[in-house]
Design a protein around this motif. Structure first.
Motif, PDB file in Angstrom:
ATOM      1  N   ARG A  68     -27.055  74.996 -18.436  1.00  0.00           N
ATOM      2  CA  ARG A  68     -28.088  74.571 -17.473  1.00  0.00           C
ATOM      3  C   ARG A  68     -29.218  75.590 -17.380  1.00  0.00           C
ATOM      4  O   ARG A  68     -30.401  75.240 -17.425  1.00  0.00           O
ATOM      5  N   ASP A  69     -28.847  76.867 -17.274  1.00  0.00           N
ATOM      6  CA  ASP A  69     -29.869  77.890 -17.062  1.00  0.00           C
ATOM      7  C   ASP A  69     -30.745  78.124 -18.288  1.00  0.00           C
ATOM      8  O   ASP A  69     -31.867  78.620 -18.150  1.00  0.00           O
ATOM      9  N   TRP A  70     -30.267  77.768 -19.471  1.00  0.00           N
ATOM     10  CA  TRP A  70     -31.098  77.853 -20.672  1.00  0.00           C
ATOM     11  C   TRP A  70     -31.921  76.584 -20.875  1.00  0.00           C
ATOM     12  O   TRP A  70     -32.646  76.457 -21.844  1.00  0.00           O
ATOM     13  N   GLY A  71     -31.817  75.645 -19.940  1.00  0.00           N
ATOM     14  CA  GLY A  71     -32.688  74.476 -19.944  1.00  0.00           C
ATOM     15  C   GLY A  71     -32.249  73.323 -20.821  1.00  0.00           C
ATOM     16  O   GLY A  71     -33.041  72.406 -21.054  1.00  0.00           O
ATOM     17  N   LEU A  72     -30.999  73.322 -21.268  1.00  0.00           N
ATOM     18  CA  LEU A  72     -30.534  72.174 -22.042  1.00  0.00           C
ATOM     19  C   LEU A  72     -30.226  71.023 -21.083  1.00  0.00           C
ATOM     20  O   LEU A  72     -29.867  71.246 -19.932  1.00  0.00           O
ATOM     21  N   PRO A  73     -30.367  69.784 -21.559  1.00  0.00           N
ATOM     22  CA  PRO A  73     -30.189  68.632 -20.671  1.00  0.00           C
ATOM     23  C   PRO A  73     -28.720  68.345 -20.372  1.00  0.00           C
ATOM     24  O   PRO A  73     -28.018  67.709 -21.148  1.00  0.00           O
ATOM     25  N   ILE A  74     -28.254  68.846 -19.246  1.00  0.00           N
ATOM     26  CA  ILE A  74     -26.896  68.579 -18.779  1.00  0.00           C
ATOM     27  C   ILE A  74     -26.992  68.207 -17.314  1.00  0.00           C
ATOM     28  O   ILE A  74     -27.710  68.847 -16.544  1.00  0.00           O
ATOM     29  N   LYS A  75     -26.303  67.145 -16.937  1.00  0.00           N
ATOM     30  CA  LYS A  75     -26.401  66.628 -15.572  1.00  0.00           C
ATOM     31  C   LYS A  75     -25.835  67.625 -14.551  1.00  0.00           C
ATOM     32  O   LYS A  75     -26.527  68.008 -13.628  1.00  0.00           O
ATOM     33  N   ALA A  76     -24.589  68.002 -14.677  1.00  0.00           N
ATOM     34  CA  ALA A  76     -23.943  69.020 -13.822  1.00  0.00           C
ATOM     35  C   ALA A  76     -24.230  68.813 -12.337  1.00  0.00           C
ATOM     36  O   ALA A  76     -24.677  69.714 -11.647  1.00  0.00           O
ATOM     37  N   GLU A  77     -23.952  67.620 -11.843  1.00  0.00           N
ATOM     38  CA  GLU A  77     -24.319  67.237 -10.474  1.00  0.00           C
ATOM     39  C   GLU A  77     -23.644  68.052  -9.382  1.00  0.00           C
ATOM     40  O   GLU A  77     -24.251  68.324  -8.362  1.00  0.00           O
ATOM     41  N   CYS A  78     -22.379  68.431  -9.556  1.00  0.00           N
ATOM     42  CA  CYS A  78     -21.675  69.097  -8.455  1.00  0.00           C
ATOM     43  C   CYS A  78     -21.844  70.614  -8.489  1.00  0.00           C
ATOM     44  O   CYS A  78     -21.333  71.315  -7.620  1.00  0.00           O
ATOM     45  N   GLY A  79     -22.527  71.137  -9.487  1.00  0.00           N
ATOM     46  CA  GLY A  79     -22.818  72.563  -9.545  1.00  0.00           C
ATOM     47  C   GLY A  79     -21.629  73.455  -9.872  1.00  0.00           C
ATOM     48  O   GLY A  79     -21.679  74.648  -9.647  1.00  0.00           O
ATOM     49  N   GLY A  80     -20.560  72.877 -10.383  1.00  0.00           N
ATOM     50  CA  GLY A  80     -19.431  73.691 -10.804  1.00  0.00           C
ATOM     51  C   GLY A  80     -18.202  73.582  -9.934  1.00  0.00           C
ATOM     52  O   GLY A  80     -17.266  74.362 -10.075  1.00  0.00           O
ATOM     53  N   ALA A  81     -18.158  72.611  -9.025  1.00  0.00           N
ATOM     54  CA  ALA A  81     -17.044  72.475  -8.087  1.00  0.00           C
ATOM     55  C   ALA A  81     -15.902  71.611  -8.625  1.00  0.00           C
ATOM     56  O   ALA A  81     -14.951  71.359  -7.895  1.00  0.00           O
ATOM     57  N   CYS A  82     -15.997  71.163  -9.865  1.00  0.00           N
ATOM     58  CA  CYS A  82     -14.987  70.275 -10.459  1.00  0.00           C
ATOM     59  C   CYS A  82     -14.835  69.012  -9.616  1.00  0.00           C
ATOM     60  O   CYS A  82     -13.731  68.530  -9.376  1.00  0.00           O
ATOM     61  N   ALA A  83     -15.970  68.498  -9.126  1.00  0.00           N
ATOM     62  CA  ALA A  83     -15.971  67.311  -8.278  1.00  0.00           C
ATOM     63  C   ALA A  83     -16.672  66.133  -8.938  1.00  0.00           C
ATOM     64  O   ALA A  83     -16.899  65.116  -8.297  1.00  0.00           O
ATOM     65  N   CYS A  84     -17.024  66.287 -10.196  1.00  0.00           N
ATOM     66  CA  CYS A  84     -17.633  65.200 -10.958  1.00  0.00           C
ATOM     67  C   CYS A  84     -17.278  65.464 -12.426  1.00  0.00           C
ATOM     68  O   CYS A  84     -16.551  66.395 -12.719  1.00  0.00           O
ATOM     69  N   ALA A  85     -17.807  64.683 -13.314  1.00  0.00           N
ATOM     70  CA  ALA A  85     -17.533  64.914 -14.740  1.00  0.00           C
ATOM     71  C   ALA A  85     -18.834  64.953 -15.524  1.00  0.00           C
ATOM     72  O   ALA A  85     -18.865  64.660 -16.708  1.00  0.00           O
ATOM     73  N   THR A  86     -19.903  65.370 -14.860  1.00  0.00           N
ATOM     74  CA  THR A  86     -21.223  65.300 -15.485  1.00  0.00           C
ATOM     75  C   THR A  86     -21.604  66.556 -16.265  1.00  0.00           C
ATOM     76  O   THR A  86     -22.750  66.697 -16.684  1.00  0.00           O
ATOM     77  N   CYS A  87     -20.639  67.446 -16.482  1.00  0.00           N
ATOM     78  CA  CYS A  87     -20.865  68.610 -17.348  1.00  0.00           C
ATOM     79  C   CYS A  87     -19.903  68.549 -18.536  1.00  0.00           C
ATOM     80  O   CYS A  87     -19.552  69.555 -19.125  1.00  0.00           O
ATOM     81  N   HIS A  88     -19.506  67.339 -18.870  1.00  0.00           N
ATOM     82  CA  HIS A  88     -18.536  67.053 -19.928  1.00  0.00           C
ATOM     83  C   HIS A  88     -19.050  67.545 -21.285  1.00  0.00           C
ATOM     84  O   HIS A  88     -20.180  67.280 -21.665  1.00  0.00           O
ATOM     85  N   VAL A  89     -18.200  68.276 -21.986  1.00  0.00           N
ATOM     86  CA  VAL A  89     -18.503  68.739 -23.346  1.00  0.00           C
ATOM     87  C   VAL A  89     -17.307  68.472 -24.250  1.00  0.00           C
ATOM     88  O   VAL A  89     -16.183  68.272 -23.784  1.00  0.00           O
ATOM     89  N   PHE A  90     -17.586  68.464 -25.543  1.00  0.00           N
ATOM     90  CA  PHE A  90     -16.548  68.412 -26.560  1.00  0.00           C
ATOM     91  C   PHE A  90     -16.436  69.813 -27.150  1.00  0.00           C
ATOM     92  O   PHE A  90     -17.428  70.369 -27.626  1.00  0.00           O
ATOM     93  N   VAL A  91     -15.246  70.382 -27.113  1.00  0.00           N
ATOM     94  CA  VAL A  91     -15.009  71.734 -27.622  1.00  0.00           C
ATOM     95  C   VAL A  91     -14.709  71.644 -29.107  1.00  0.00           C
ATOM     96  O   VAL A  91     -13.904  70.805 -29.547  1.00  0.00           O
ATOM     97  N   ASP A  92     -15.360  72.501 -29.894  1.00  0.00           N
ATOM     98  CA  ASP A  92     -15.097  72.558 -31.328  1.00  0.00           C
ATOM     99  C   ASP A  92     -13.599  72.768 -31.539  1.00  0.00           C
ATOM    100  O   ASP A  92     -12.987  73.594 -30.862  1.00  0.00           O
ATOM    101  N   PRO A  93     -12.998  72.028 -32.479  1.00  0.00           N
ATOM    102  CA  PRO A  93     -11.551  72.150 -32.705  1.00  0.00           C
ATOM    103  C   PRO A  93     -11.067  73.580 -32.952  1.00  0.00           C
ATOM    104  O   PRO A  93      -9.954  73.927 -32.550  1.00  0.00           O
ATOM    105  N   ASP A  94     -11.876  74.415 -33.578  1.00  0.00           N
ATOM    106  CA  ASP A  94     -11.478  75.800 -33.830  1.00  0.00           C
ATOM    107  C   ASP A  94     -11.343  76.613 -32.552  1.00  0.00           C
ATOM    108  O   ASP A  94     -10.752  77.694 -32.559  1.00  0.00           O
ATOM    109  N   TRP A  95     -11.890  76.123 -31.446  1.00  0.00           N
ATOM    110  CA  TRP A  95     -11.883  76.865 -30.189  1.00  0.00           C
ATOM    111  C   TRP A  95     -10.926  76.294 -29.144  1.00  0.00           C
ATOM    112  O   TRP A  95     -10.651  76.951 -28.144  1.00  0.00           O
ATOM    113  N   GLN A  96     -10.399  75.110 -29.364  1.00  0.00           N
ATOM    114  CA  GLN A  96      -9.562  74.458 -28.354  1.00  0.00           C
ATOM    115  C   GLN A  96      -8.376  75.310 -27.908  1.00  0.00           C
ATOM    116  O   GLN A  96      -8.102  75.416 -26.721  1.00  0.00           O
TER     117      GLN A  96
END
Length: 110
Positions: A28-56
């Protein structure tokens, strides 16, 4: 410390990250388009990402609360995570994620 984020158009961005910051905050702070509605409270799913398989396996397991939020998104996959629940650390330097369609600012989440 850096993370690599692939945006909704398929372009990869190298973003500087700080220890202890949530991946969602970095995106968010680097200005990429991510909804992130709840601001990090784990109260929505609008910051959903897919993690690269090598990092899971390097991430802590998703909590029950995070799993419940992910159940709300139509595009959930085995490598889905909420970026607000991933805290940056030296161990995650170089983390690769892709923004999910449901995290796009104009996307509808069920």
């Amino acid at each position: 410390m850096h993370i690599y984020v692939t945006d909704h158009n398929g372009k990869e961005h190298e973003l500087e990250a700080l220890d202890g910051w949530r991946v969602m905050e970095v995106i968010r702070d680097w200005g990429l388009p991510i909804k992130a509605e709840c601001g990090g409270a784990c109260a929505c799913a609008t910051c959903h990402v897919f993690v690269d398989p090598d990092w899971q396996d390097k991430l802590h397991a998703a909590s029950d609360e995070e799993e419940d939020m992910l159940d709300m998104v139509p595009d959930v996959k085995d490598n889905s995570r909420l970026s607000c629940q991933i805290l940056m650390s030296e161990e995650l330097d170089g983390l690769k994620v892709s923004l999910a369609p449901s995290a796009k600012p104009d996307a509808e989440v069920a």
